[in-house]
Design a protein around this motif. Structure first.
Motif, PDB file in Angstrom:
ATOM      1  N   ARG A 178       0.603  -1.415  -0.173  1.00 22.55           N
ATOM      2  CA  ARG A 178       0.154   0.092   0.051  1.00 22.55           C
ATOM      3  C   ARG A 178       0.416   1.296  -0.556  1.00 22.55           C
ATOM      4  NH1 ARG A 178      -1.818   4.049   3.161  1.00 22.55           N
ATOM      5  NH2 ARG A 178      -0.790   3.122   5.244  1.00 22.55           N
ATOM      6  N   GLN A 179       1.875   1.041   1.063  1.00 17.84           N
ATOM      7  CA  GLN A 179       2.485   2.504   0.884  1.00 17.84           C
ATOM      8  C   GLN A 179       3.717   2.506  -0.774  1.00 17.84           C
ATOM      9  OE1 GLN A 179       5.278   2.498   4.875  1.00 17.84           O
ATOM     10  NE2 GLN A 179       3.609   2.226   6.390  1.00 17.84           N
ATOM     11  N   ILE A 191       1.330   4.084  -3.293  1.00 16.87           N
ATOM     12  CA  ILE A 191       1.176   5.544  -2.304  1.00 16.87           C
ATOM     13  C   ILE A 191       2.006   6.607  -2.811  1.00 16.87           C
ATOM     14  CG2 ILE A 191       0.802   7.453  -0.901  1.00 16.87           C
ATOM     15  CD1 ILE A 191      -0.651   5.277   0.489  1.00 16.87           C
ATOM     16  N   LEU A 192       3.784   5.980  -3.015  1.00 12.04           N
ATOM     17  CA  LEU A 192       4.715   6.968  -2.994  1.00 12.04           C
ATOM     18  C   LEU A 192       5.577   6.599  -4.617  1.00 12.04           C
ATOM     19  CD1 LEU A 192       6.789   5.334  -0.327  1.00 12.04           C
ATOM     20  CD2 LEU A 192       6.234   7.316  -0.813  1.00 12.04           C
ATOM     21  N   ASP A 232       3.273   7.064  -6.819  1.00 13.21           N
ATOM     22  CA  ASP A 232       2.144   7.367  -7.676  1.00 13.21           C
ATOM     23  C   ASP A 232       2.839   9.249  -7.181  1.00 13.21           C
ATOM     24  OD1 ASP A 232       0.036   7.450  -8.005  1.00 13.21           O
ATOM     25  OD2 ASP A 232      -1.778   7.850  -7.402  1.00 13.21           O
ATOM     26  N   GLY A 238       2.963   9.813  -4.482  1.00  8.81           N
ATOM     27  CA  GLY A 238       1.500  10.634  -2.600  1.00  8.81           C
ATOM     28  C   GLY A 238       3.321  10.602  -1.622  1.00  8.81           C
ATOM     29  N   ARG A 239       2.745  11.243  -0.306  1.00 10.10           N
ATOM     30  CA  ARG A 239       3.570  10.862   1.110  1.00 10.10           C
ATOM     31  C   ARG A 239       2.693  10.012   1.870  1.00 10.10           C
ATOM     32  NH1 ARG A 239       2.933  14.304   4.926  1.00 10.10           N
ATOM     33  NH2 ARG A 239       0.608  15.333   4.293  1.00 10.10           N
ATOM     34  N   ILE A 240       3.286   9.299   2.667  1.00 12.87           N
ATOM     35  CA  ILE A 240       2.644   8.235   3.478  1.00 12.87           C
ATOM     36  C   ILE A 240       2.681   9.643   4.443  1.00 12.87           C
ATOM     37  CG2 ILE A 240       2.986   6.278   5.411  1.00 12.87           C
ATOM     38  CD1 ILE A 240       2.883   5.610   2.258  1.00 12.87           C
ATOM     39  N   ASP A 241       1.527   9.471   5.444  1.00 15.36           N
ATOM     40  CA  ASP A 241       0.696  10.359   7.372  1.00 15.36           C
ATOM     41  C   ASP A 241       0.870   8.507   8.047  1.00 15.36           C
ATOM     42  OD1 ASP A 241       0.305  12.657   5.060  1.00 15.36           O
ATOM     43  OD2 ASP A 241      -1.845  11.171   4.551  1.00 15.36           O
ATOM     44  N   SER A 286      -7.041   2.365   7.821  1.00 18.80           N
ATOM     45  CA  SER A 286      -7.250   4.071   8.822  1.00 18.80           C
ATOM     46  C   SER A 286      -7.637   3.801  10.123  1.00 18.80           C
ATOM     47  CB  SER A 286      -7.203   5.342   8.839  1.00 18.80           C
ATOM     48  OG  SER A 286      -6.431   6.266   9.107  1.00 18.80           O
TER      49      SER A 286
END
Ligand code: ADP
Ligand code: MG
Length: 525
Positions: free
Chosen positions: A282-283, A286-287, A289, A291-294, A309
């Protein structure tokens, strides 16, 4: 049972961030993970769409302390029982009640620290961690924050491929468990069961030293083995005696650690592996793509195979930790620690090394045998005064194989160590062949009895009398002239003749004698 309004929307908070005092020099730079500088193992990288990624894992394990009563009260810790049967006035947080430390829980934490080769802190402090939850009647949990009872240690973990890694332990602290809210008993009400309220837990925090789901599973397995040897936690994940919070982040090899997500309360080793795999992917998605990980707390749903979440870092609670004024700092001296150290059993790493040395076992076999103390004891009883390798072979392949097939544990094996030792003796003495020994094992398994007497009574003795074997060999040779011809050109056909002879003698012929005779008669070198 106490009833409260619906509270299904409440989620239990994660432990707050802390600056642990592990007893190290506070001015020294933060200790680096032992593995940070290590070479990256390409086999363990996860293939993304764009790059290879390294997963980084650290775990917080909650292990229920084995003790008859709770951490600060005399109420029973027995599993099961009617709801709210094991609740003292202290556990129910009646006004004016005072906690009294249970010394056995302290001893168990120190033993565990010693088993983790960790620094034992002679002075530790109990703090109040304040939050509201319906099953936490005190309104705070008594835990240890800045001054835990155990500091830095390590766990040696053997991986399935034969590699070993050392996983750093950051700290171990004692804390109370909470009760349990029951939301599924009534359509409009929630109930509270305080049986677990106040039960002692050890929180064991690892460094972010793990690099794959396999490593994480092997770490928890090894930690559980150590706890069971020590007798400080029964490690029963089904009963919730051992729960893991799994912190996962990903990074490109060589880069600094990425932002982590914490997956709460994973309660089986298989789920730990699955949760890490899906969370890492999943991480990565996101990366890649952009994005960043919250940083957030997530839950693993084994049914859907995904993490969800639960709450973000912004929602993290401020627990207003402060030293519990009802409890003095916990202090003891080195003599106390030494006395506990003297009473520790031989631990799995030492036992494994001894099995390799004394019984000539491979590291793999020794590792399998020491995984559970009962298995190791059983093996030792079989191996004592016998051929260690043969004993290991029989225990691992025949006995464990058979136990697994029937879903039984070593504790309720129908074949005792004495009986299995008897079978190994009969093979060693040449009384029975390995093949007959398997039949004998089956008989002992299902009917019991003394192996030697069974062999005697049922005529299972190996035929070493060459005359009898020779007669069988001659008959087979006479009946198969074509095969005899082929065997001269193709010596591997010898195996076929051996098989026929064993069949003709009901498996009782001595295999070495059969081989020798056949080679001679067929003219094979
Ligand atoms: P907190 O107190 O906020 O939970 P800690 O620093 O004590 O934070 O870390 C908790 C757990 O998270 C430890 O087991 C640690 O090894 C692990 N951890 C810390 N940083 C990372 C990271 N970047 N990736 C994976 N795990 C991590
Ligand atoms: Mg944490």
């Amino acid at each position: 049972m106490a009833t409260l309004g619906p509270s299904a929307g409440l989620t239990r908070p994660a432990p707050a961030s802390y600056t642990p005092d592990t007893g190290a020099d506070p001015t020294a730079p933060a200790p680096k993970s032992k593995r940070m500088t290590e070479r990256v193992d390409p086999k363990k990288l996860i293939k993304g769409g764009l790059h290879d990624w390294e997963v980084v894992i650290g775990m917080e394990i909650h292990a229920q302390v084995t003790s008859r009563s709770k951490l600060f009260s005399g109420a029973s810790t027995a599993f099961g029982g009617e709801p709210n049967d094991h609740v003292s006035l202290v556990d129910a947080a009646m006004p004016g009640m005072l906690p009294v430390i249970n010394e056995e829980c302290v001893a168990q934490a120190v033993r565990t620290g010693l088993g983790l080769k960790a620094k034992i802190n002679h002075r530790s402090v109990f703090d109040r961690k304040n939050y509201f939850y319906p099953d936490l009647p005190q309104g705070y949990q008594i835990s240890q924050y800045k001054d835990p009872i155990v500091g830095e240690g390590e766990v040696l973990v053997d991986l399935p491929d034969g590699e070993s890694i050392t996983v750093g332990i950051e700290r171990l602290h004692l804390e109370q468990d909470a009760g349990k809210s029951l939301h599924d008993q009534d359509p409009t009400k929630s109930f509270v069961d305080l049986n677990r309220s106040g039960v002692a837990l050890m929180e064991i925090v690892s460094r972010p030293d793990l690099r794959s789901s396999e490593e994480a599973k092997a770490y928890v397995t090894k930690l559980r083995t150590i706890l069971r040897y020590l007798g400080t936690c029964d490690g029963d994940m089904e009963k919730g005696s051992l729960r893991a919070d799994v912190n996962v982040s990903v990074r490109k090899p060589g880069e600094p650690f990425g932002t982590r997500c914490e997956i709460k309360n994973v309660n089986s080793i298989r789920f730990i592996g699955q949760a890490i795999e899906v969370e890492a992917r999943r991480q990565i998605a996101i990366l890649e793509d952009g994005g960043r990980i919250d940083q957030e707390t997530r839950l693993f749903d084994p049914g859907k195979g995904e993490t969800r979440s639960m709450r973000s870092k912004e929602e993290a609670h401020d627990y207003r930790y402060f030293p519990d004024p009802d409890l003095l700092p916990l202090e003891f001296d080195q003599a106390y620690v030494d006395a506990l150290a003297a009473g520790l059993p031989e631990l799995p790493d030492a036992k494994k090394a001894r099995f390799i040395k004394d019984f000539g076992l491979s590291a793999y076999d020794a590792g399998v045998l020491v995984a559970e103390r009962a298995s190791a004891d059983y093996f030792e009883a079989v191996a004592r005064g016998r051929d260690g390798k043969a004993a290991a072979n029989w225990v691992i392949n025949e006995l464990f194989g058979r136990l697994n097939k029937e879903g039984r544990s070593i504790e309720d094996t129908p074949v005792s160590a004495e009986q299995l030792g008897g079978i190994v003796d009969l093979i060693g003495e040449g009384v029975i062949s390995g093949k007959i020994a398997k039949d004998l094992f089956e008989i002992v398994w299902s009917e019991g009895g003394d192996p030697r007497e069974i062999v005697e009574a049922r005529g299972m003795k190996q035929v070493t009398d060459t005359g009898a074997i020779e007669a069988a060999v001659d008959a087979i040779i006479a009946a198969n002239p074509d095969k005899v011809e082929q065997a001269k050109a193709k010596p591997t056909l010898l195996g076929w003749f051996v098989g026929q002879t064993m069949k003709a003698t009901g498996g009782k012929a001595n295999p070495a004698a059969v081989n020798a005779l056949l080679k001679d008669k067929l003219g094979i070198e």
